[in-house]
Write a protein that holds these residues in place. Structure first.
Motif, PDB file in Angstrom:
ATOM      1  N   GLN A  37       0.823  -1.204   0.000  1.00  0.00           N
ATOM      2  CA  GLN A  37       0.000   0.000   0.000  1.00  0.00           C
ATOM      3  C   GLN A  37       0.862   1.261   0.000  1.00  0.00           C
ATOM      4  N   THR A  40      -6.396  -9.159  -6.277  1.00  0.00           N
ATOM      5  CA  THR A  40      -6.636  -8.789  -4.879  1.00  0.00           C
ATOM      6  C   THR A  40      -6.861 -10.024  -4.024  1.00  0.00           C
ATOM      7  N   ASN A  59      -3.571 -11.666  -3.371  1.00  0.00           N
ATOM      8  CA  ASN A  59      -2.760 -10.798  -2.507  1.00  0.00           C
ATOM      9  C   ASN A  59      -3.203 -10.895  -1.053  1.00  0.00           C
ATOM     10  N   TYR A  86      -8.936  -0.824  -0.932  1.00  0.00           N
ATOM     11  CA  TYR A  86      -7.647  -0.130  -0.967  1.00  0.00           C
ATOM     12  C   TYR A  86      -7.784   1.261  -0.361  1.00  0.00           C
ATOM     13  N   TYR A 139      -1.883  -7.250   2.046  1.00  0.00           N
ATOM     14  CA  TYR A 139      -2.749  -6.186   2.559  1.00  0.00           C
ATOM     15  C   TYR A 139      -3.560  -6.755   3.721  1.00  0.00           C
ATOM     16  N   ILE A 191     -13.435  -3.237  -2.778  1.00  0.00           N
ATOM     17  CA  ILE A 191     -13.153  -4.060  -3.951  1.00  0.00           C
ATOM     18  C   ILE A 191     -13.844  -5.411  -3.799  1.00  0.00           C
ATOM     19  N   GLY A 222     -10.984  -7.824  -9.135  1.00  0.00           N
ATOM     20  CA  GLY A 222     -10.439  -8.199  -7.827  1.00  0.00           C
ATOM     21  C   GLY A 222      -9.745  -9.545  -7.793  1.00  0.00           C
TER      22      GLY A 222
END
Length: 592
Positions: free
Chosen positions: A122, A393, A396, A361, A402, A367, A390
């Motif tokens: 981020q 995402t 991740n 985010y 995150y 998201i 996404g």
């Protein structure tokens, strides 16, 4: 560090805050022993040097009038000795402080780099890399001299002034007062210029930061620039930024030159006043020529420490502004880190559960919302769907790059939020969309994630992903040196090397994000054979836009509308004739 762009100045207009300087004392205390020795050497050197005018006065007033040749030789040799000893002490001190300054740079820069390594994705998402680099390189260089030599010199200049004043008043009180008469004028000049100087140097830092950020961005994107023939337009942008820097630099230099200009003129005026008062007002009956000569020498010496102190003061103020930016980076919270009492994640089988997971985010722009699904150990899962839905995402979040906004992600029943990051990520193999190649050999790049791997294991991983053949075609094979980002390699070759690097880690969970996007169809078919063997017994997530590469996965999840819109095997989703069916049919038609 606020979000920024290369054409937006950083806000450096902050008041002098002594707390940043106090915080820097941590680095100074580590070097206190050599700094104390250097200070003692500096004081001795200055004290010895200040005896020269007294020797000169004695020679002019006593030795020469008495025609004492042996005395003249003695005093000449003594003056030469004072010069030699002063130079030797100053040289030793200079070498010591050079090492101290570099040690301070090393300590600060090491702390910065260590912290940057720990900051989450981020932090880097919206920040120009050039403006991060300038803090680690330029700003640290700017403060190191102030934190080492600056402190020593400040104390030394104060001592110099004290010594000079003592010597002056010992020689003649009246002429000493003449020298001090110019001091109020100089103070007025400093007061008028100090704020403008500080702001000017801050503006220079801003423009330097902007220029550095754009230069770094331009170098990274040079291929895109040339593809779209943007050279002339980009040259205009660079010229504008360079012109802004030059303008601020010249304005700052103009202000800087005003202080030595003022000192030189004041010193000249004071020296003239000494001769006027000594020769004309008081006369040779009261003051000898040797005294006047000694006092004019002390006058020149007296103004130099004052000039140095004023420059040091400005340097301290500027350094505090830089320190604030350095400490701002060091204080940037590591939001993705081991929680208190985090536990080691034991060897995993690969069961993954998303339980009502929500993620954004930016606050207020989710998201993913209330996403729930379960993947059994050893299953291969494909994530498909429109761009920006996404998919990346999701993977991740499994790797915990995150922190999720809500819900829970579990692996084998363990909440990954309570697991130590190293124990989590060490059991995962992740190939991101950007196949980054580091400078070094191909062997080093494949071994990057598993330093204890043997050469044979590296070669075996390369063979599985069909990279061995093209690697051996290079003159030095696996020991071939590649540049940063692998500029000498094709995109497909970079992806295959990254693939081998990921597979070498022998992960229980394998994540492939567009892993075959730059590989030709023939190589992809060969690669798929090796992957089919590798994926057995491992939980895998595969993101691919070419649906032909994922049709054999155990489960396909169509990611859309902030969640999983459809889920099932290829045949099940085709029979359902929903979104996946439409996407697959469209790709099939395009292939005809």
């Amino acid at each position: 560090m606020a979000r920024n762009r290369f054409d937006i100045d950083e806000n450096l207009e902050s008041p002098f805050n002594i707390k940043h300087f106090k915080r820097a004392l941590v680095y100074i205390k580590r070097q206190q022993k050599p700094m104390i020795i250097a200070l003692i050497l500096s004081a001795l050197s200055a004290g010895i040097a200040l005896s020269a005018p007294l020797i000169m006065q004695h020679v002019v007033d006593v030795t020469i009038p008495e025609k004492d040749k042996s005395g003249l030789i003695f005093w000449s040799l003594l003056m030469l000795a004072t010069i030699v000893v002063s130079v030797i002490l100053a040289t030793i001190r200079s070498r010591m402080m050079t090492r101290v300054g570099q040690d301070i740079i090393f300590d600060i820069r090491t702390d910065l780099f260590k912290h940057l390594q720990e900051l989450p994705f981020q932090y880097y998402d919206d920040r120009p890399q050039g403006k991060i680099l300038i803090r680690v390189v330029n700003y640290v260089n700017s403060v190191s001299d102030v934190l080492s030599n600056g402190i020593i010199n400040f104390i030394l200049e104060i001592l110099n002034l004290l010594f000079i004043a003592i010597f002056m008043f010992a020689v003649d009180v009246r002429l000493s007062l003449v020298i001090l008469a110019g001091l109020p004028v100089f103070v007025c000049v400093i007061m008028l210029l100090k704020t403008r100087q500080r702001r000017a140097w801050q503006a220079v830092s801003n423009k330097s930061s902007n220029l550095n950020a754009y230069l770094q961005e331009s170098i990274s994107g040079i291929r895109v620039t040339q593809i779209f023939t943007r050279e002339q337009h980009n040259e205009g942008l660079f010229t504008r930024l360079a012109t802004n820097f030059r303008t601020e630099w010249m304005r700052t230099m103009y202000l800087n030159f005003l202080i030595p200009f003022s000192v030189d003129n004041l010193a000249t005026i004071v020296t003239t006043a000494i001769y006027f008062v000594g020769l004309l007002a008081l006369g040779p009956e009261e003051i000898t020529f040797g005294v006047i000569l000694a006092m004019s020498s002390y006058a020149a010496r007296f103004w130099q420490p004052i000039l140095n102190i004023s420059n040091l003061y400005n340097s301290f103020i500027n350094a505090v502004a830089y320190l604030e930016r350095i400490f701002e980076t060091l204080d940037e919270p590591v939001t993705v880190s081991d929680v208190p009492h985090a536990k080691e994640l034991p060897p995993i089988q690969g069961h993954i559960t998303f339980d009502d997971v929500t993620f954004a985010y930016d606050p207020g722009h989710n998201i993913l919302e209330n996403l729930s699904f379960h993947v059994k150990a050893g299953e291969s899962v494909a994530l498909v769907g429109p761009t920006g839905a996404g998919k990346t995402t999701v993977v991740n979040l499994i790797s915990r790059f995150y922190n999720i906004t809500g819900g829970q992600i579990r692996i084998d029943g363990h909440d990954i939020g309570d697991a130590k990051l190293k124990s989590l990520r060490s059991q995962m193999g992740i190939m991101l969309q950007d196949s980054f190649i580091f400078s070094g050999t191909i062997m080093d790049n494949i071994r990057y994630g598993r330093l204890d791997a043997t050469d044979e294991e590296v070669v075996a991983a390369a063979k599985i992903v069909c990279a061995d053949d093209f690697i051996r075609e290079f003159e030095h094979g696996y020991m071939t040196e590649v540049n940063e980002r692998g500029s000498k390699l094709s995109q497909g070759q970079r992806q295959l090397i990254s693939f081998a690097r990921t597979l070498l880690a022998d992960p229980r969970i394998l994540i492939l994000d567009e892993a075959t996007s730059s590989i030709d169809a023939q190589t992809e078919r060969l690669l798929q054979k090796g992957l089919n063997e590798l994926l057995k017994g491992r939980t895998s997530f595969i993101i691919a836009h070419r649906l032909s590469t994922v049709k054999n996965c155990d489960k396909i999840m169509y990611v859309a509308d902030k969640g999983v819109a459809e889920s099932g095997s290829h045949d099940e989703l085709i029979a359902r004739r929903g979104r996946y069916y439409k996407l697959y049919s469209a790709q099939k038609m395009e292939a005809l």
